[in-house]
Scaffold this motif. Structure first.
Motif, short mmCIF file in Angstrom:
data_model
loop_
_atom_site.label_atom_id
_atom_site.label_comp_id
_atom_site.label_asym_id
_atom_site.label_seq_id
_atom_site.Cartn_x
_atom_site.Cartn_y
_atom_site.Cartn_z
N GLN A 1 -3.80 8.72 -24.93
CA GLN A 1 -2.55 9.44 -24.89
C GLN A 1 -2.56 10.60 -23.99
O GLN A 1 -1.51 10.92 -23.08
CB GLN A 1 -2.08 9.73 -26.24
N ARG B 1 -2.49 9.66 -20.31
CA ARG B 1 -1.00 9.23 -19.96
C ARG B 1 -0.28 10.36 -19.60
O ARG B 1 0.38 10.37 -18.62
CB ARG B 1 -0.29 8.09 -20.95
N SER C 1 1.21 12.12 -16.08
CA SER C 1 2.88 12.03 -15.98
C SER C 1 3.27 13.46 -15.65
O SER C 1 4.42 13.39 -15.23
CB SER C 1 3.37 11.33 -17.34
#
Length: 116
Positions: A37, A40, A44
């Motif tokens: 997580q 990601r 981003s």
């Protein structure tokens, strides 16, 4: 370590440092899942900032900046969780928590000034 003035480079380094931090953690189920997580969301932050720089208009710019800030907040959540569950790695996570908060504040200032 001196932080680069270029925010694209700074967000890239943040994502890179998050990945290096994850490699230092023990391979427990929670570290693996929380690490995924973090990978990601930290990536981003920069990806959406780069998209904001290629804006299609002011609304698009603000929208992408807000997504980047949201991803910074999410990264902070995963970092805090990993920080608490891995006390032997607090030095690394402390610096990442400081950096993600700085990035969030910078993005907030850009959003505020652009919205006026």
């Amino acid at each position: 370590m001196t932080k680069p003035y270029d925010l694209e480079e700074r967000t890239f380094l943040f994502a890179k440092e998050c990945r290096a931090y994850i490699r230092t953690l023990s391979k427990t189920t929670s570290n693996i899942e929380d690490g995924k997580q973090l990978i990601r969301s930290s990536g981003s932050v920069g990806a959406n900032y780069i998209e904001a720089n290629e804006k299609l208009g002011d609304k698009d710019l603000i929208f992408r900046l807000k997504i980047s800030r949201k991803e910074a907040k999410e990264s902070k959540f995963w970092l805090r969780l990993l920080h608490e569950l891995n006390p032997d790695q607090k030095t690394l996570s402390d610096s990442l928590l400081f950096e993600v908060e700085e990035l969030r504040k910078i993005l907030s200032v850009i959003i505020t000034k652009t919205s006026k």
